[in-house]
Motif scaffolding. Structure first.
Motif, PDB file in Angstrom:
ATOM      1  N   GLU A   1       0.844  -1.195   0.000  1.00  0.00           N
ATOM      2  CA  GLU A   1       0.000   0.000   0.000  1.00  0.00           C
ATOM      3  C   GLU A   1       0.882   1.249   0.000  1.00  0.00           C
ATOM      4  N   ARG A   2       0.285   2.396  -0.191  1.00  0.00           N
ATOM      5  CA  ARG A   2       1.062   3.645  -0.321  1.00  0.00           C
ATOM      6  C   ARG A   2       1.980   3.898   0.867  1.00  0.00           C
ATOM      7  N   THR A   3       1.530   3.446   2.050  1.00  0.00           N
ATOM      8  CA  THR A   3       2.315   3.730   3.258  1.00  0.00           C
ATOM      9  C   THR A   3       3.296   2.617   3.569  1.00  0.00           C
ATOM     10  N   GLY A   4       3.396   1.644   2.682  1.00  0.00           N
ATOM     11  CA  GLY A   4       4.350   0.563   2.912  1.00  0.00           C
ATOM     12  C   GLY A   4       3.773  -0.625   3.666  1.00  0.00           C
ATOM     13  N   GLN A   5       2.515  -0.547   4.063  1.00  0.00           N
ATOM     14  CA  GLN A   5       1.863  -1.707   4.668  1.00  0.00           C
ATOM     15  C   GLN A   5       1.586  -2.750   3.578  1.00  0.00           C
ATOM     16  N   ILE A   6       1.498  -4.008   3.987  1.00  0.00           N
ATOM     17  CA  ILE A   6       1.365  -5.082   3.000  1.00  0.00           C
ATOM     18  C   ILE A   6      -0.016  -5.723   3.103  1.00  0.00           C
ATOM     19  N   THR A   7      -0.689  -5.859   1.979  1.00  0.00           N
ATOM     20  CA  THR A   7      -1.935  -6.611   1.930  1.00  0.00           C
ATOM     21  C   THR A   7      -1.728  -7.832   1.054  1.00  0.00           C
ATOM     22  N   VAL A   8      -2.088  -8.988   1.608  1.00  0.00           N
ATOM     23  CA  VAL A   8      -2.014 -10.234   0.852  1.00  0.00           C
ATOM     24  C   VAL A   8      -3.435 -10.653   0.504  1.00  0.00           C
ATOM     25  N   LEU A   9      -3.666 -10.978  -0.749  1.00  0.00           N
ATOM     26  CA  LEU A   9      -4.969 -11.481  -1.175  1.00  0.00           C
ATOM     27  C   LEU A   9      -4.770 -12.911  -1.639  1.00  0.00           C
ATOM     28  N   THR A  10      -5.481 -13.836  -1.034  1.00  0.00           N
ATOM     29  CA  THR A  10      -5.292 -15.233  -1.411  1.00  0.00           C
ATOM     30  C   THR A  10      -6.607 -15.863  -1.849  1.00  0.00           C
ATOM     31  N   GLY A  11      -6.533 -16.654  -2.896  1.00  0.00           N
ATOM     32  CA  GLY A  11      -7.707 -17.402  -3.333  1.00  0.00           C
ATOM     33  C   GLY A  11      -7.940 -18.636  -2.490  1.00  0.00           C
ATOM     34  N   SER A  12      -6.984 -18.907  -1.628  1.00  0.00           N
ATOM     35  CA  SER A  12      -7.029 -20.089  -0.799  1.00  0.00           C
ATOM     36  C   SER A  12      -7.669 -19.714   0.531  1.00  0.00           C
ATOM     37  N   SER A  13      -8.997 -19.723   0.584  1.00  0.00           N
ATOM     38  CA  SER A  13      -9.667 -19.208   1.781  1.00  0.00           C
ATOM     39  C   SER A  13      -9.716 -20.284   2.854  1.00  0.00           C
ATOM     40  N   SER A  14      -9.663 -19.842   4.075  1.00  0.00           N
ATOM     41  CA  SER A  14      -9.484 -20.743   5.212  1.00  0.00           C
ATOM     42  C   SER A  14     -10.816 -21.082   5.868  1.00  0.00           C
ATOM     43  N   HIS A  15     -10.930 -22.276   6.428  1.00  0.00           N
ATOM     44  CA  HIS A  15     -12.059 -22.537   7.327  1.00  0.00           C
ATOM     45  C   HIS A  15     -11.542 -23.201   8.588  1.00  0.00           C
ATOM     46  N   GLY A  16     -10.533 -22.583   9.160  1.00  0.00           N
ATOM     47  CA  GLY A  16     -10.019 -23.046  10.439  1.00  0.00           C
ATOM     48  C   GLY A  16      -8.555 -23.417  10.419  1.00  0.00           C
ATOM     49  N   GLN A  17      -7.959 -23.457   9.222  1.00  0.00           N
ATOM     50  CA  GLN A  17      -6.586 -23.967   9.128  1.00  0.00           C
ATOM     51  C   GLN A  17      -5.544 -22.956   9.559  1.00  0.00           C
ATOM     52  N   GLY A  18      -5.890 -21.674   9.599  1.00  0.00           N
ATOM     53  CA  GLY A  18      -4.896 -20.693  10.041  1.00  0.00           C
ATOM     54  C   GLY A  18      -4.162 -19.990   8.915  1.00  0.00           C
ATOM     55  N   HIS A  19      -4.817 -19.860   7.764  1.00  0.00           N
ATOM     56  CA  HIS A  19      -4.157 -19.214   6.621  1.00  0.00           C
ATOM     57  C   HIS A  19      -3.732 -17.780   6.920  1.00  0.00           C
ATOM     58  N   GLU A  20      -4.554 -17.056   7.682  1.00  0.00           N
ATOM     59  CA  GLU A  20      -4.221 -15.644   7.915  1.00  0.00           C
ATOM     60  C   GLU A  20      -2.864 -15.529   8.600  1.00  0.00           C
ATOM     61  N   THR A  21      -2.592 -16.465   9.473  1.00  0.00           N
ATOM     62  CA  THR A  21      -1.313 -16.451  10.181  1.00  0.00           C
ATOM     63  C   THR A  21      -0.185 -16.906   9.259  1.00  0.00           C
ATOM     64  N   VAL A  22      -0.402 -18.037   8.594  1.00  0.00           N
ATOM     65  CA  VAL A  22       0.701 -18.628   7.833  1.00  0.00           C
ATOM     66  C   VAL A  22       1.044 -17.770   6.615  1.00  0.00           C
ATOM     67  N   TRP A  23       0.025 -17.235   5.940  1.00  0.00           N
ATOM     68  CA  TRP A  23       0.346 -16.396   4.775  1.00  0.00           C
ATOM     69  C   TRP A  23       1.056 -15.120   5.220  1.00  0.00           C
ATOM     70  N   ALA A  24       0.674 -14.611   6.391  1.00  0.00           N
ATOM     71  CA  ALA A  24       1.371 -13.417   6.894  1.00  0.00           C
ATOM     72  C   ALA A  24       2.829 -13.768   7.226  1.00  0.00           C
ATOM     73  N   GLN A  25       3.044 -14.969   7.760  1.00  0.00           N
ATOM     74  CA  GLN A  25       4.421 -15.395   8.029  1.00  0.00           C
ATOM     75  C   GLN A  25       5.232 -15.430   6.744  1.00  0.00           C
ATOM     76  N   VAL A  26       4.649 -16.051   5.722  1.00  0.00           N
ATOM     77  CA  VAL A  26       5.376 -16.214   4.459  1.00  0.00           C
ATOM     78  C   VAL A  26       5.682 -14.847   3.850  1.00  0.00           C
ATOM     79  N   ALA A  27       4.667 -13.985   3.796  1.00  0.00           N
ATOM     80  CA  ALA A  27       4.864 -12.670   3.176  1.00  0.00           C
ATOM     81  C   ALA A  27       5.878 -11.856   3.980  1.00  0.00           C
ATOM     82  N   ALA A  28       5.744 -11.873   5.295  1.00  0.00           N
ATOM     83  CA  ALA A  28       6.656 -11.085   6.136  1.00  0.00           C
ATOM     84  C   ALA A  28       8.084 -11.606   6.008  1.00  0.00           C
ATOM     85  N   ASP A  29       8.205 -12.920   5.942  1.00  0.00           N
ATOM     86  CA  ASP A  29       9.527 -13.521   5.804  1.00  0.00           C
ATOM     87  C   ASP A  29      10.172 -13.105   4.484  1.00  0.00           C
ATOM     88  N   LYS A  30       9.385 -13.197   3.432  1.00  0.00           N
ATOM     89  CA  LYS A  30       9.938 -12.874   2.104  1.00  0.00           C
ATOM     90  C   LYS A  30      10.288 -11.399   1.996  1.00  0.00           C
TER      91      LYS A  30
END
Ligand code: FES
Ligand code: FES
Lengths: 770, 164
Positions: A475-504
């Protein structure tokens, strides 16, 4: 945020606590039934009490006159609205799947009339008052019986119960069998089980007639696919439908397709111009949501006398139930690719046949054909060892595909990417103290106790099934938004995708927000099923992140007046290699990206989307070991030890991975120990509530040791393999083999799961008589 | 089928609530529909799953198994009443710390049952925890981390008492 990790610099591999938990823990979650809109109308459905009948009359007069009732509809009122499903095999027989029954019903629970009312209670009262007269027809519930000559027809309209068949053959099977010293034969049935997500299915649709649009809140595993399926069934443009998967209370495969009620509710909302909602009761969920397993397998394994596997024949008869959902025909097809298991088998013939019966439709349920395939080959391996008087470990080791043979093409023409079966087996043997366990078993057996040890070693495909998408937007201020087609129903995608994006991107996880489950917010996607998210969603996200980083480097180089080749990533931004004081952060790069700061010839913006398809599945593997004891007087089974070792490649979040294994294991143990959806000979479901259908409770769970080995997958950017189904696929065959080992002194060859006390007691009694 | 509404007075999460309700209205529907407290979930229709568990006068109760009119005069706590401001109840904290939830649907009921257990038995062993959870189903976690979380919460709560 607390973390535990081996490499403190990396978020990948850290047991980061889940970001999705706080709302769920405080009652602030939002599942479909929690969405509040003004003026919601409620739907209740009058369902068939007959498994197969012609409908002679439907009397809705009393219902229509009841207080609060807006309208009552039958199949005749909604015309030819049907659930459209794809033809997956040429010449496949496809019975009608009307949204409300027209003329006949083919399973208990088939919808006959719908009541729309101001409250759920008013709708239910009115639905209960509807009178239907039936003309009963003959019924068939067993798939093998359904394919016999002269069987009653599940659908009068079709002149057969045959739906489709598929075949795969490799090598020279007949020659292998002709040359064999021994042929091991086995006939098995996997029990029909129920997904039983704690949140039953539900749907809420809100029309916007002025804009000609429709918003649908749906408890689904794949909002984008659901949107396309709704569009097809409704004949309404896909791009005018917005599907939102809010918090979803579990799915386990059963919420991967759209159902009649979903189409019905959308139709009613559009017709009435008001928001309309339907929530399944638990009993409705039992009667209408796709169920799992229910496959009969007839197999022959050809062997040399020293235990070399020479050839394999498998025939599967799958009970598809009464109607076809989009993936109903899918699970048995797993046998076509998985039949040979971990073994060097080139001469293989597999045939699968799907049959209609007057029962609830089946479909993918955790494992979706994998559990049957593993059960089949691992029971065969054990029985073959027993037939030949060999150690079951020795027989397996003799036939394993060896590490240097990968990629390995099996007799059914499938290429396994990687594997090291001895590695997971030896780790499982170590963790279970196997040799000691065998000595203890032998001593117990001397004392006349029924104690058994069982193993299963397996390989399982994950990922695959089309593509997945991921986008990284700075985003303009340097914050990161991840959009995933892989929607979660309890598996914890919000956490894991944030880990992956933050790591990269080398930013704090707090700077990353993950959006999913909304077709308007997110680019096209596929969804979560078949242990695919880490491989597919992770692969897409990693690819998008790499593209963003590449573009950001170019912009950073422009800002720092350096060549992009000299730009390196630092914590939170970029620097010129070797000159750390010449640096920019993500905020500065993003600012430039949106304000004419990109290098000449480069488009503005910092937003990359990737559609990922590795065009092959990732093959995980594992070894599970079980020690069981059976009470000879009561038949009661106790699992005394259970060791699970899974190799799933690189582990993104060990805490989440282990919990996925736990959950899969519990469902596998449910199938092995207690779960069974039963239809009586008249087609009446006898286990349609939680009073009759036994799911595991806390006290059901035995002591479990979860171990792992880590062999990175070479064919996706993160080196991962799926894990969601490992416990479901590997553990039940280990338990089955242990039970048969325990019963072997009685000369009992095979008993089908679930191993309830009455069933084992009866088997012991029968053996005693012989 | 309509019956005259009956007046009830209930204290919910410390707030006095007065309402007129149908006699057949279940407590869970009163909480969810009338009061908008949707943290209490419905997972079955036969009183097996425990997703609807709340505290009524200090006891863990399945709110699908009780009529709203039976709660007249009672003191009810739901999952929404467990945290104090932004400070989670130790059981809530434990579920996050020990990863005791996945989809979260069973979680409110699990938390309410566990909190009640720890009030009556501050030092439960695993068997006592599993016994207390007999009426709560979870389809995601295999219970392993739920049991761990409750043990962890018990340790935390005893530690807090010791230090206070
Ligand atoms: S809703 Fe299942 S026990 Fe109350
Ligand atoms: S966390 Fe999903 S049912 Fe328990």
């Amino acid at each position: 945020m607390s973390t535990e990790q081996s490499n403190p610099d990396s978020l990948i591999g850290a047991s980061v606590r889940r970001v999705e938990d706080p709302p769920l823990l405080t009652g602030k979650g939002c599942y479909v039934d929690d969405v509040k809109l003004p003026g919601i109308l409620h739907v209740a459905i009058h369902r068939s009490t007959h498994p197969h009948a012609r409908i002679l009359s439907v009397d809705t007069a009393e219902a229509a006159a009841m207080p609060g009732v807006e309208c009552v509809l039958t199949g005749d009122d909604i015309g030819d609205l049907v659930l459209r499903t794809p033809m997956v095999a040429p010449g496949m027989n496809m019975p009608d799947h009307p949204i409300l029954a027209r003329g006949a019903v083919h399973a208990v629970g088939a919808p006959i009339a719908a009541v729309v009312a101001e409250s759920a209670a008013a709708a239910q009262d009115a639905a209960a008052s509807i009178q239907v007269t039936y003309d009963s027809l003959p019924v068939v519930t067993d798939a093998e019986a359904a394919l016999e000559d002269g069987s009653p027809l599940a659908h009068e309209e079709l002149d057969t119960n045959f739906c489709y068949s598929m075949k795969r053959e490799g090598g020279d099977v007949d020659k292998a069998f002709a040359e064999a010293d021994h042929i091991c034969r086995l006939h098995m049935k996997s029990p029909r089980v129920v997904a039983m997500s704690m949140e039953a299915r539900g749907v809420l649709a809100q029309p916007d007639p002025a804009r000609n649009e429709l918003t649908v809140w749906l408890s689904t595993q794949g909002p984008h696919r659901a949107r396309a399926d709704l569009a097809n069934s409704l004949g309404f443009p896909e791009n005018r439908i917005r599907v939102i998967a809010p918090d979803v209370g579990g799915g386990f495969g059963s919420k991967g397709c759209v159902y009649r009620e979903d189409v019905l509710v959308c139709h009613l909302a559009q017709k009435l111009g008001r928001p309309v909602k339907w929530m399944a009761t638990r009993n409705e969920d039992f009667l209408t949501t796709c169920q799992g397993r229910d496959q009969a397998m007839t197999s022959e394994l050809a062997l040399s006398k020293d235990g070399k596997m020479l050839g394999l024949k498998v025939r599967v008869v799958a009970n598809l139930g009464a109607y076809l959902h989009s993936a109903t025909a899918g699970p048995p097809q797993r046998m076509l690719v998985m039949a040979p298991g971990c073994y060097q088998l080139q001469d293989v013939r597999v045939e699968i046949v799907g049959a209609f019966t007057n029962t609830v439709p089946t479909g993918p349920y955790r494992g979706a054909g994998r559990p049957e395939s593993v059960l089949n080959i691992e029971r065969l391996a054990d029985k073959a060892a027993r037939d030949l008087g060999m150690d079951p470990l020795e027989l397996r080791r003799k036939n394993y595909i060896q590490p240097d043979q990968f990629p390995y093409r099996t007799g059914v023409g499938v290429e396994y990417d990687s594997g090291d079966y001895e590695k997971s087996l030896s780790e499982a043997l170590r963790l279970s103290d196997y040799d000691q366990m065998i000595r203890d078993r032998d001593e117990a057996r001397q004392r006349g106790e029924l104690v058994g040890v069982g193993i299963s070693t397996f390989t399982e495909p994950s990922g695959g099934a089309g593509f997945e998408s991921g986008a990284v937007r700075v985003e303009r201020t340097g914050q990161i938004t991840v959009l995933t087609g892989s929607s979660s129903h309890g598996q914890g995608h919000e956490t894991v995708w944030a880990q992956v994006a933050a790591d990269k991107l080398k930013v704090p996880m707090e700077n990353v927000v993950v959006r999913h489950g909304d077709t308007t917010a997110v680019q096209q996607g596929t969804g979560t099923f078949g242990s695919r998210s880490a491989v597919m969603g992770g692969g897409a996200l990693a690819t998008a992140a790499d593209r963003v980083i590449a573009k950001a480097k170019a912009i950073a180089g422009n800002l720092m007046e350096a060549s992009p080749d000299d730009v390196v990533q630092t914590e939170g931004g970029f620097a010129v290699a070797g000159v750390p004081e010449r640096n920019v952060n993500w905020r500065q790069v993003a600012g430039a990206a949106y304000a004419k700061g990109t290098p000449a010839g480069m488009d503005p913006g910092l937003n990359e989307t990737a559609f990922f398809d590795p065009n092959r599945e990732a093959w995980g593997f594992g070894a599970h070991v079980a020690l069981v004891r059976i009470d000879p007087d009561t038949g009661e089974l106790t699992i005394e030890k259970l060791v699970l070792v899974d190799d799933i490649g690189v582990v993104l979040n060990p805490m989440i991975v282990e919990a996925q294994v736990h959950g899969g294991l519990a469902q596998g143990l449910g199938e092995a120990l207690c779960e069974h959806m039963v239809f009586d000979e008249n087609g009446q479901p006898r286990t349609g509530t939680l009073m009759d259908y036994a799911v595991p409770r806390a006290s059901t769970m035995p002591p479990v040791v979860v171990g792992e080995t880590e062999t990175p997958n070479p064919f996706n950017p993160l080196g991962v393999k799926g894990v969601g189904e490992a416990g479901t696929n590997g553990a039940p065959p280990a338990v089955a083999n242990a039970v048969m080992d325990a019963l072997s002194p009685l000369g009992i060859d095979h008993v089908d799961m679930p191993y309830t006390a009455p069933k084992l007691w009866r088997a012991i009694r029968e053996a005693g008589k012989g | 089928m309509e019956h005259p509404a009956l007046p009830i007075n209930v204290t919910v999460n410390g707030k006095a609530r007065a309402a007129e309700v149908e006699p057949r209205l279940l407590l869970v529907h009163f909480l969810r529909e009338n009061l908008g407290l949707t943290g209490t979930h419905v997972g079955c229709d036969t009183s097996q799953c425990g997703a609807c568990t709340v505290h009524v006068d200090g006891l863990a109760v399945k709110s699908c198994t009780m009529l709203a009119v039976q709660a007249d005069g009672a003191d009810v706590t739901t999952i929404e009443g467990m945290a104090e401001g932004t400070a989670l109840h130790p059981v809530q904290e434990a579920f996050q710390e020990q990863h005791g939830l996945q989809c979260g649907y069973c979680t409110p009921g699990m938390v309410m049952t566990a909190a009640h257990l720890l009030e009556t038995n501050p030092e439960p062993d695993d068997d006592a925890i599993k016994h207390a959870l007999e009426g709560n189903l979870c389809r995601c976690t295999g219970y392993i981390n739920i049991v761990k979380a409750i043990r962890w919460a018990a340790d935390q709560m005893r530690g807090q008492h010791a230090s206070s």
